[in-house]
Design a protein around this motif. Structure first.
Motif, PDB file in Angstrom:
ATOM      1  N   LEU A 202       0.310  -1.014  -0.102  1.00 16.69           N
ATOM      2  CA  LEU A 202      -0.022  -0.336  -0.062  1.00 16.69           C
ATOM      3  C   LEU A 202       0.763   1.596  -0.225  1.00 16.69           C
ATOM      4  O   LEU A 202       1.444   1.077   0.721  1.00 16.69           O
ATOM      5  CB  LEU A 202      -0.812  -0.383   1.285  1.00 16.69           C
ATOM      6  N   MET A 203       0.613   2.173  -0.556  1.00 19.38           N
ATOM      7  CA  MET A 203       0.771   3.469  -1.112  1.00 19.38           C
ATOM      8  C   MET A 203      -0.046   4.608  -0.657  1.00 19.38           C
ATOM      9  O   MET A 203      -0.914   4.940  -0.878  1.00 19.38           O
ATOM     10  CB  MET A 203       1.893   3.902  -2.349  1.00 19.38           C
ATOM     11  N   VAL A 204       0.321   5.495   0.658  1.00 19.30           N
ATOM     12  CA  VAL A 204      -0.552   6.523   0.537  1.00 19.30           C
ATOM     13  C   VAL A 204      -0.103   7.861   0.530  1.00 19.30           C
ATOM     14  O   VAL A 204       1.053   8.208   0.621  1.00 19.30           O
ATOM     15  CB  VAL A 204      -0.370   6.480   2.719  1.00 19.30           C
ATOM     16  N   ILE A 205      -0.398   8.097   0.063  1.00 16.91           N
ATOM     17  CA  ILE A 205      -0.100   9.876  -0.566  1.00 16.91           C
ATOM     18  C   ILE A 205      -1.109  10.664  -0.399  1.00 16.91           C
ATOM     19  O   ILE A 205      -2.177  11.369  -0.407  1.00 16.91           O
ATOM     20  CB  ILE A 205       0.406   9.622  -2.224  1.00 16.91           C
ATOM     21  N   LEU A 206      -0.714  11.950   0.444  1.00 16.41           N
ATOM     22  CA  LEU A 206      -0.770  13.290   0.551  1.00 16.41           C
ATOM     23  C   LEU A 206      -1.290  14.249   0.046  1.00 16.41           C
ATOM     24  O   LEU A 206       0.333  14.280  -0.174  1.00 16.41           O
ATOM     25  CB  LEU A 206      -1.382  13.309   2.635  1.00 16.41           C
ATOM     26  N   SER A 207      -2.231  15.663   0.137  1.00 15.05           N
ATOM     27  CA  SER A 207      -1.721  15.993  -0.465  1.00 15.05           C
ATOM     28  C   SER A 207      -3.088  17.134   0.077  1.00 15.05           C
ATOM     29  O   SER A 207      -4.161  17.072   0.335  1.00 15.05           O
ATOM     30  CB  SER A 207      -1.563  16.419  -1.895  1.00 15.05           C
ATOM     31  N   GLY A 208      -2.855  18.378  -0.601  1.00 15.98           N
ATOM     32  CA  GLY A 208      -4.509  19.354  -0.312  1.00 15.98           C
ATOM     33  C   GLY A 208      -3.853  20.596   1.010  1.00 15.98           C
ATOM     34  O   GLY A 208      -2.617  19.801   2.043  1.00 15.98           O
ATOM     35  N   PRO A 209      -4.075  21.493   0.647  1.00 18.56           N
ATOM     36  CA  PRO A 209      -3.715  22.976   1.524  1.00 18.56           C
ATOM     37  C   PRO A 209      -3.575  22.071   3.222  1.00 18.56           C
ATOM     38  O   PRO A 209      -4.951  21.577   3.580  1.00 18.56           O
ATOM     39  CB  PRO A 209      -4.980  24.051   1.442  1.00 18.56           C
ATOM     40  N   GLU A 210      -4.294  22.990   4.697  1.00 14.57           N
ATOM     41  CA  GLU A 210      -3.972  22.743   5.696  1.00 14.57           C
ATOM     42  C   GLU A 210      -5.616  23.515   6.046  1.00 14.57           C
ATOM     43  O   GLU A 210      -5.952  23.955   5.453  1.00 14.57           O
ATOM     44  CB  GLU A 210      -2.998  23.163   6.625  1.00 14.57           C
ATOM     45  N   GLN A 212      -6.475  20.070   6.593  1.00 15.29           N
ATOM     46  CA  GLN A 212      -7.044  18.701   6.391  1.00 15.29           C
ATOM     47  C   GLN A 212      -6.360  18.186   6.011  1.00 15.29           C
ATOM     48  O   GLN A 212      -6.409  16.864   6.085  1.00 15.29           O
ATOM     49  CB  GLN A 212      -8.607  19.115   4.730  1.00 15.29           C
ATOM     50  N   ARG A 213      -5.145  18.347   5.375  1.00 11.83           N
ATOM     51  CA  ARG A 213      -4.166  17.581   5.346  1.00 11.83           C
ATOM     52  C   ARG A 213      -3.875  17.253   6.596  1.00 11.83           C
ATOM     53  O   ARG A 213      -2.932  15.708   6.205  1.00 11.83           O
ATOM     54  CB  ARG A 213      -2.566  18.155   4.270  1.00 11.83           C
ATOM     55  N   GLY A 214      -2.910  17.726   7.264  1.00 12.63           N
ATOM     56  CA  GLY A 214      -3.054  17.173   8.787  1.00 12.63           C
ATOM     57  C   GLY A 214      -4.069  16.233   9.701  1.00 12.63           C
ATOM     58  O   GLY A 214      -3.143  15.408   9.947  1.00 12.63           O
ATOM     59  N   MET A 215      -4.929  16.625   8.872  1.00 12.55           N
ATOM     60  CA  MET A 215      -6.405  15.916  10.139  1.00 12.55           C
ATOM     61  C   MET A 215      -6.376  14.086   9.429  1.00 12.55           C
ATOM     62  O   MET A 215      -6.075  13.695   9.766  1.00 12.55           O
ATOM     63  CB  MET A 215      -7.619  16.965   9.344  1.00 12.55           C
ATOM     64  N   LEU A 216      -6.247  14.419   7.863  1.00 15.00           N
ATOM     65  CA  LEU A 216      -6.043  13.511   7.426  1.00 15.00           C
ATOM     66  C   LEU A 216      -4.892  12.324   7.714  1.00 15.00           C
ATOM     67  O   LEU A 216      -4.834  11.415   8.083  1.00 15.00           O
ATOM     68  CB  LEU A 216      -6.318  13.633   5.753  1.00 15.00           C
ATOM     69  N   GLU A 217      -3.676  13.104   7.943  1.00 20.06           N
ATOM     70  CA  GLU A 217      -2.779  12.472   8.590  1.00 20.06           C
ATOM     71  C   GLU A 217      -2.704  11.544   9.725  1.00 20.06           C
ATOM     72  O   GLU A 217      -2.253  10.290   9.860  1.00 20.06           O
ATOM     73  CB  GLU A 217      -1.402  13.110   8.472  1.00 20.06           C
ATOM     74  N   ASP A 218      -3.346  12.859  10.879  1.00 21.59           N
ATOM     75  CA  ASP A 218      -3.304  11.760  11.860  1.00 21.59           C
ATOM     76  C   ASP A 218      -4.113  10.688  11.742  1.00 21.59           C
ATOM     77  O   ASP A 218      -4.155  10.020  12.738  1.00 21.59           O
ATOM     78  CB  ASP A 218      -4.069  13.167  12.533  1.00 21.59           C
ATOM     79  N   LYS A 219      -5.447  10.856  11.109  1.00 21.83           N
ATOM     80  CA  LYS A 219      -6.526   9.786  11.245  1.00 21.83           C
ATOM     81  C   LYS A 219      -5.348   8.705  10.484  1.00 21.83           C
ATOM     82  O   LYS A 219      -5.600   7.128  11.234  1.00 21.83           O
ATOM     83  CB  LYS A 219      -7.189   9.881  10.213  1.00 21.83           C
ATOM     84  N   LEU A 220      -4.746   8.326   9.441  1.00 22.21           N
ATOM     85  CA  LEU A 220      -4.190   6.997   8.561  1.00 22.21           C
ATOM     86  C   LEU A 220      -3.290   6.392   9.017  1.00 22.21           C
ATOM     87  O   LEU A 220      -3.041   5.846   9.220  1.00 22.21           O
ATOM     88  CB  LEU A 220      -3.970   7.792   6.834  1.00 22.21           C
ATOM     89  N   LYS A 221      -2.468   7.283  10.243  1.00 24.31           N
ATOM     90  CA  LYS A 221      -1.323   6.806  10.738  1.00 24.31           C
ATOM     91  C   LYS A 221      -1.530   6.465  11.984  1.00 24.31           C
ATOM     92  O   LYS A 221      -0.768   4.722  12.158  1.00 24.31           O
ATOM     93  CB  LYS A 221      -0.923   8.163  11.568  1.00 24.31           C
ATOM     94  N   THR A 222      -2.793   6.237  12.715  1.00 25.66           N
ATOM     95  CA  THR A 222      -3.981   5.056  13.403  1.00 25.66           C
ATOM     96  C   THR A 222      -3.976   3.904  12.422  1.00 25.66           C
ATOM     97  O   THR A 222      -3.927   3.245  12.693  1.00 25.66           O
ATOM     98  CB  THR A 222      -4.916   5.417  13.982  1.00 25.66           C
ATOM     99  N   GLU A 223      -4.575   4.078  11.280  1.00 24.01           N
ATOM    100  CA  GLU A 223      -5.669   3.213  10.223  1.00 24.01           C
ATOM    101  C   GLU A 223      -4.473   2.241  10.245  1.00 24.01           C
ATOM    102  O   GLU A 223      -4.868   0.913  10.247  1.00 24.01           O
ATOM    103  CB  GLU A 223      -6.132   3.473   9.708  1.00 24.01           C
ATOM    104  N   VAL A 224      -3.492   2.851   9.690  1.00 19.95           N
ATOM    105  CA  VAL A 224      -2.350   1.706   9.048  1.00 19.95           C
ATOM    106  C   VAL A 224      -1.606   0.921   9.766  1.00 19.95           C
ATOM    107  O   VAL A 224      -1.317  -0.532   9.181  1.00 19.95           O
ATOM    108  CB  VAL A 224      -1.262   3.287   7.970  1.00 19.95           C
ATOM    109  N   LEU A 225      -1.945   0.934  10.950  1.00 16.04           N
ATOM    110  CA  LEU A 225      -1.315  -0.189  11.808  1.00 16.04           C
ATOM    111  C   LEU A 225      -1.632  -1.113  11.690  1.00 16.04           C
ATOM    112  O   LEU A 225      -1.134  -1.983  12.721  1.00 16.04           O
ATOM    113  CB  LEU A 225      -0.889   1.006  13.331  1.00 16.04           C
ATOM    114  N   LYS A 226      -3.436  -0.592  12.001  1.00 15.50           N
ATOM    115  CA  LYS A 226      -3.890  -2.031  11.609  1.00 15.50           C
ATOM    116  C   LYS A 226      -3.179  -3.533   9.880  1.00 15.50           C
ATOM    117  O   LYS A 226      -4.538  -4.228  10.158  1.00 15.50           O
ATOM    118  CB  LYS A 226      -5.159  -1.940  11.973  1.00 15.50           C
TER     119      LYS A 226
END
Length: 353
Positions: A202-210, A212-226
């Motif tokens: 899996l490749m996770v790639i984020l972009s876009g203004p703040e 929202q970019r940071g909010m998605l990063e926080d969420k996905l950091k938790t999710e990818v551990l699973k």
């Protein structure tokens, strides 16, 4: 005899995430290949990215539109409306700057990627957009009308999509009858498909203004551990130095240059990302299967995600609802089609002659 005697072209992408800057990369390279001298103008992370890609080219700084997203997607439109006075101020300022630069740097042509004040009456000016219709919910009719009114003053409007079907933009990039010159130039991507060994599941790639970019990063950091498999996670933060970090089965990068990004895309099985149009063009070029999380409240990304899901190509979930198990749905979708079109750059650049 070639008409072009090293003409200078000002190319100016909007700083809204990284998409406008990255899709200008193949154009800048094509300008160089056809003996034009590109000058790059932008601001913020878009300018930073292009400076890293083209350290030897002249770059100029434009005023920022100061585009911010609200923390709550529902308030997205109102946040943009609040930003309007600052944005209009920036557009007026860039108009004055471009006027000055055309004279100072002997500019022979202007290419604006969605920057509304980058225009000159003195030299051929081209506007590039994938949004002839600007989606803003119940105000789409007025935002689209205003946008088309601005496009009208340019010599040509380049749309990075196909004119007929299938196409990638749907209603965004196609209108019944345009009263300005439109040129469908096909999807643009700086990336190329290569046969490589798979390194990441899996490749996770984020972009876009703040923010929202940071909010998605926080969420996905938790999710990818699973997630069961190797993950490469590109945060989309342009900084001076590249930072690499390994946490369990996840490899984190703050950003990647084009060459690294191309390699990583090719080494990855599936992609989790926003449904931004530039990302969609990259995925189509690379023949990749993906899962989308549109930016909350951004009508354009929501429209594209719904369109591609309906066509059976790519599944999506809203940011608040996303769970890592959703990625199982990818198997049920075809993935984006490769819409390879050979572009005659020489003919395209005739507008500057």
């Amino acid at each position: 005899m070639d008409l072009n005697t090293n003409k200078t072209i000002l190319i100016a992408p909007l700083n809204w995430g990284l998409g406008h800057a990255t899709r200008c990369i193949p154009i800048i390279k094509a300008l160089q290949d056809n003996n034009y001298i590109p000058i790059i103008a932008s601001d913020g992370i878009a300018l930073e990215l292009l400076r890293k890609e083209f350290p030897y080219l002249k770059t100029l700084e434009l005023p920022s539109y100061e585009i911010e997203y609200s923390k709550n997607g529902k308030n997205f439109k109102w946040k943009l409306l609040q930003n309007c006075p600052k944005m209009i101020e920036a557009i007026w300022a860039e108009k004055k700057l471009v006027k000055k630069w055309v004279k100072k740097y002997s500019i022979d042509g202007v290419l604006s990627d969605n920057r509304l004040g980058v225009f000159s009456k003195k030299v051929p000016s081209v506007f590039m957009t994938h949004q002839l219709n600007v989606m803003t919910g119940n105000t789409t009719w007025i935002t689209s009308m205003l946008h088309q009114h601005i496009i009208k003053k340019y010599a040509e409007c380049w749309i990075p999509d196909l004119e007929g079907t299938p196409n990638l933009t749907g209603k965004l990039g196609h209108i019944k009858k345009a009263d300005f010159v439109t040129r469908y130039i096909g999807p643009l991507s700086r990336l190329h498909k290569r046969e490589t060994q798979k390194k990441y599941d899996l490749m996770v790639i984020l972009s876009g203004p703040e923010p929202q970019r940071g909010m998605l990063e926080d969420k996905l950091k938790t999710e990818v551990l699973k997630y069961d498999g190797n993950v490469v996670f590109i945060k989309g933060i342009i900084e001076k130095d590249q930072i690499k970090e390994q946490i369990d089965h996840v490899t984190y990068y703050n950003f990647m240059n084009t060459r690294q990004l191309e390699q990583t895309f090719n080494e990855s099985d599936t992609v989790l990302c926003r449904s931004g149009y530039t990302t969609i063009m990259d995925l189509a070029k690379l023949d990749k299967k993906a899962f989308f999380i549109p930016t909350p409240g951004q009508y354009e990304q929501e429209y594209l995600a719904k369109k591609l899901k309906k066509e059976g190509l790519v599944p999506y979930a809203e940011q608040n609802d996303f769970k890592i198990e959703n990625l199982e749905e990818i198997k049920l979708y075809k993935g984006l089609p490769q819409l390879d079109t050979a572009l005659d750059w020489k003919a395209l650049f005739q507008v500057f002659e």
